[in-house]
Design an enzyme around this catalytic site. Structure first.
Site, PDB file in Angstrom:
ATOM      1  N   TYR A  37     -54.611 -88.171   1.796  1.00 31.41           N
ATOM      2  CA  TYR A  37     -55.245 -89.105   2.958  1.00 31.41           C
ATOM      3  C   TYR A  37     -56.316 -88.081   3.219  1.00 31.41           C
ATOM      4  O   TYR A  37     -57.429 -88.742   3.631  1.00 31.41           O
ATOM      5  CB  TYR A  37     -54.379 -89.615   3.990  1.00 31.41           C
ATOM      6  CG  TYR A  37     -55.110 -90.229   5.271  1.00 31.41           C
ATOM      7  CD1 TYR A  37     -56.047 -91.174   4.947  1.00 31.41           C
ATOM      8  CD2 TYR A  37     -55.073 -89.482   6.407  1.00 31.41           C
ATOM      9  CE1 TYR A  37     -56.736 -91.477   6.139  1.00 31.41           C
ATOM     10  CE2 TYR A  37     -56.079 -89.828   7.292  1.00 31.41           C
ATOM     11  CZ  TYR A  37     -56.630 -91.047   7.286  1.00 31.41           C
ATOM     12  OH  TYR A  37     -57.268 -91.437   8.207  1.00 31.41           O
ATOM     13  N   SER A 119     -61.089 -90.959  17.344  1.00 30.46           N
ATOM     14  CA  SER A 119     -61.557 -92.024  16.903  1.00 30.46           C
ATOM     15  C   SER A 119     -61.028 -93.303  17.516  1.00 30.46           C
ATOM     16  O   SER A 119     -60.000 -93.263  18.219  1.00 30.46           O
ATOM     17  CB  SER A 119     -60.743 -91.687  15.486  1.00 30.46           C
ATOM     18  OG  SER A 119     -60.813 -92.934  14.626  1.00 30.46           O
ATOM     19  N   GLN A 141     -65.503 -92.402  19.425  1.00 26.26           N
ATOM     20  CA  GLN A 141     -65.998 -92.988  18.241  1.00 26.26           C
ATOM     21  C   GLN A 141     -65.700 -94.294  18.027  1.00 26.26           C
ATOM     22  O   GLN A 141     -64.191 -94.864  18.058  1.00 26.26           O
ATOM     23  CB  GLN A 141     -65.566 -92.243  16.730  1.00 26.26           C
ATOM     24  CG  GLN A 141     -66.217 -92.889  15.749  1.00 26.26           C
ATOM     25  CD  GLN A 141     -65.137 -93.947  15.109  1.00 26.26           C
ATOM     26  OE1 GLN A 141     -63.917 -93.365  14.998  1.00 26.26           O
ATOM     27  NE2 GLN A 141     -65.589 -94.889  14.314  1.00 26.26           N
ATOM     28  N   HIS A 289     -69.685 -89.345   5.661  1.00 24.99           N
ATOM     29  CA  HIS A 289     -68.121 -89.642   6.128  1.00 24.99           C
ATOM     30  C   HIS A 289     -67.102 -88.496   5.431  1.00 24.99           C
ATOM     31  O   HIS A 289     -66.265 -88.930   4.875  1.00 24.99           O
ATOM     32  CB  HIS A 289     -67.947 -91.069   5.728  1.00 24.99           C
ATOM     33  CG  HIS A 289     -66.795 -91.711   6.660  1.00 24.99           C
ATOM     34  ND1 HIS A 289     -67.014 -92.493   7.702  1.00 24.99           N
ATOM     35  CD2 HIS A 289     -65.551 -91.791   6.859  1.00 24.99           C
ATOM     36  CE1 HIS A 289     -65.988 -93.157   8.423  1.00 24.99           C
ATOM     37  NE2 HIS A 289     -64.997 -92.562   7.792  1.00 24.99           N
TER      38      HIS A 289
HETATM   39  C1  LIG Z   1     -58.731 -87.768   7.422  1.00 25.46           C
HETATM   40  C2  LIG Z   1     -60.249 -88.097   7.960  1.00 25.46           C
HETATM   41  C3  LIG Z   1     -60.366 -89.221   8.828  1.00 25.46           C
HETATM   42  C4  LIG Z   1     -61.612 -89.784   9.153  1.00 25.46           C
HETATM   43  N1  LIG Z   1     -61.648 -90.868   9.934  1.00 25.46           N
HETATM   44  C5  LIG Z   1     -62.737 -91.210  10.479  1.00 25.46           C
HETATM   45  C6  LIG Z   1     -62.632 -92.071  11.678  1.00 25.46           C
HETATM   46  O1  LIG Z   1     -61.846 -92.831  12.125  1.00 25.46           O
HETATM   47  N2  LIG Z   1     -64.121 -92.556  12.151  1.00 25.46           N
HETATM   48  C7  LIG Z   1     -65.262 -91.877  11.610  1.00 25.46           C
HETATM   49  O2  LIG Z   1     -66.192 -92.093  12.245  1.00 25.46           O
HETATM   50  N3  LIG Z   1     -65.156 -90.992  10.652  1.00 25.46           N
HETATM   51  C8  LIG Z   1     -63.906 -90.492  10.128  1.00 25.46           C
HETATM   52  N4  LIG Z   1     -63.932 -89.681   9.300  1.00 25.46           N
HETATM   53  C9  LIG Z   1     -65.173 -89.005   8.926  1.00 25.46           C
HETATM   54  C10 LIG Z   1     -65.482 -87.798   9.910  1.00 25.46           C
HETATM   55  O3  LIG Z   1     -65.592 -88.164  11.171  1.00 25.46           O
HETATM   56  C11 LIG Z   1     -66.482 -87.121   9.343  1.00 25.46           C
HETATM   57  O4  LIG Z   1     -67.597 -87.710   8.912  1.00 25.46           O
HETATM   58  C12 LIG Z   1     -66.099 -86.134   7.937  1.00 25.46           C
HETATM   59  O5  LIG Z   1     -64.843 -85.603   7.802  1.00 25.46           O
HETATM   60  C13 LIG Z   1     -67.015 -84.842   8.012  1.00 25.46           C
HETATM   61  O6  LIG Z   1     -66.815 -84.037   6.737  1.00 25.46           O
HETATM   62  P1  LIG Z   1     -66.049 -82.763   6.437  1.00 25.46           P
HETATM   63  O7  LIG Z   1     -64.403 -83.310   6.436  1.00 25.46           O
HETATM   64  O8  LIG Z   1     -66.081 -82.354   5.278  1.00 25.46           O
HETATM   65  O9  LIG Z   1     -66.264 -81.949   7.533  1.00 25.46           O
HETATM   66  C14 LIG Z   1     -62.597 -89.124   8.810  1.00 25.46           C
HETATM   67  C15 LIG Z   1     -62.614 -87.928   7.979  1.00 25.46           C
HETATM   68  C16 LIG Z   1     -61.317 -87.487   7.559  1.00 25.46           C
HETATM   69  C17 LIG Z   1     -61.135 -86.305   6.552  1.00 25.46           C
END
Ligand SMILES: Cc1cc2nc3c(=O)[nH]c(=O)nc-3n(C[C@H](O)[C@H](O)[C@H](O)COP(=O)(O)O)c2cc1C
Length: 390
Positions: A37, A119, A141, A289
């Site tokens: 996940y 989040s 967010q 993302h």
């Molecule tokens: C497990 C996980 C859950 C995430 N959930 C959200 C979320 O709820 N809302 C959102 O805007 N981005 C979400 N993201 C994206 C992160 O905000 C972010 O853009 C991303 O993790 C950045 O990349 P990195 O993991 O390589 O640092 C999620 C990322 C991961 C890894």
């Protein structure tokens, strides 16, 4: 040939020297479905890989004998002084990793004087995080809901709880295909037997996450979707509640309702950035993302320069997706980012070591950045310019 590293065991996380090592430790600590996940990207994961590869492809200009012993890492984009040019990205379902993970991340951020983003689909609620990390700079967010009343109520709660900046995510209106993760489930909320058995092989995770009351629910949304939903059951349900027809008009409406700073998250082109400035956004977040949505979109560091060129006076350009080292932070700032955000690195840290583990991830990246700036003779973050890149 890449060399196979001999990483330390997960319980030795205080000695981790890189966020990659923290990632290997988190993988060992988590059952496969939870690891997948957090780690998985969409489809072939080409964007996930590109995020880091693109940083690595950028070379630096050696600038020896710069005479800088103690570079300063603090920045002050607005009223708050951040001790590091970092912020924590919003990540949903953090309760899969450890009990109260949202609170622990918020506390690590507050301790390091950087912003933390909660989040929409967090496990701890806006109210709980505000109570547990009252001194930290808190951001919220938003995934806008089809039912406008829910969106408006969330905005009201966020403002009441002192969340200062709102991030509206525009790249996840439909969820990406994260096949590794999807393969763990027989049907929504029901893991395949092999994954259930696998959780039994991870007693430390069971203790830190499930004991004594099982998986948590979605703290912010319990009031709208029913408090008896655990995160596994809620995943499918929440996705179906989001506004699938989200458009710039909706963002303009949210802009009118939200008095604080508003950032648009998920910007990958100059055209989208221009639309965001057009509705009155205070900032854009260059993000794919973390490679979890559209596989095939560019690495964020490749998209950054053209977006940074659109920045109006007073506007912020933040970047996430692929930041793993201090050198990545330096490269992003050199190419026009105000600061960068971290998703997975602090998740790895919180998984193995709670709040201190997340702080360890921040300190590893900060230490690398500081040493690199000293090696390059750069005294302050404001002195990082494109001249440092070849
Ligand atoms: C497990 C996980 C859950 C995430 N959930 C959200 C979320 O709820 N809302 C959102 O805007 N981005 C979400 N993201 C994206 C992160 O905000 C972010 O853009 C991303 O993790 C950045 O990349 P990195 O993991 O390589 O640092 C999620 C990322 C991961 C890894």
């Amino acid at each position: 040939m890449t060399m196979k590293r001999r990483y330390l065991h997960a319980h030795q996380w205080p000695y981790a020297v890189s966020t990659l090592e923290l990632g290997a430790m988190a993988q060992a600590r988590l059952p496969a479905f939870a690891w997948e996940y957090i780690a998985a990207g969409a489809e072939e994961e080409s964007t996930l890989r590109a995020n880091q590869a693109a940083f690595q492809a950028i070379r630096l200009n050696a600038q020896p004998l710069g005479g800088v012993a103690e570079p300063a890492l603090a920045i002050q984009p607005h009223e708050h002084r951040w001790h590091l040019p970092l912020a924590i990205s919003p990540t949903g379902y953090n309760g899969l990793l450890r009990k109260n993970a949202d609170i622990l991340l918020a506390q690590a951020a507050a301790q390091n004087h950087i912003p933390f983003t909660l989040s929409t689909v967090s496990c701890n609620s806006l109210e709980e995080v505000a109570d547990a990390a009252p001194d930290g700079e808190r951001w919220f967010q938003l995934y806008p809901f089809a039912d406008e009343n829910i969106t408006h109520d969330l905005l009201r709660r966020a403002a009441t709880c002192g969340f200062e900046t709102l991030l509206v995510t525009i790249d996840a209106v439909t969820l990406g295909h994260r096949e590794w993760y999807q393969r763990a489930f027989k049907k929504p909320g029901k893991l395949f037997l092999r994954h259930i058995l696998d959780t039994g092989m991870h007693p430390r995770w069971m203790y830190q996450t499930l004991w004594p009351s099982g998986l948590p629910g979605l703290g912010n949304l319990a009031k709208y979707i029913g408090a008896d939903q655990t995160i596994l059951g809620a995943l499918e349900f929440t996705d179906s509640c989001f506004l699938k027809t989200l458009a710039w008009d909706h963002l303009a409406g949210i802009r009118k309702r939200w008095d604080g700073r508003l950032y648009v998250k998920g910007v990958l082109t100059a055209e989208t950035a221009m639309r965001a400035w057009g509705i009155g956004a205070d900032g854009v977040i260059v993000s794919n993302h973390g490679g979890r949505q559209i596989d095939g979109v560019p690495a964020t560091i490749e998209a950054l320069p053209k977006i940074a060129a659109t920045r109006p006076s007073g506007g912020d350009v933040l970047l996430d997706s692929g930041i793993r080292r201090g050198s990545d932070v330096l490269k992003a700032i050199a190419l026009g980012a105000t600061a960068v955000m971290l998703g997975r690195p602090t998740l790895y840290g919180v998984t193995v070591g709670g709040s201190d583990g997340a702080a360890r991830a921040l300190q590893i990246i900060a230490g690398q950045l500081k040493d690199l700036m000293a090696q390059l003779g750069i005294a302050r973050i404001a002195d990082i310019t494109p001249a440092v890149l070849r």
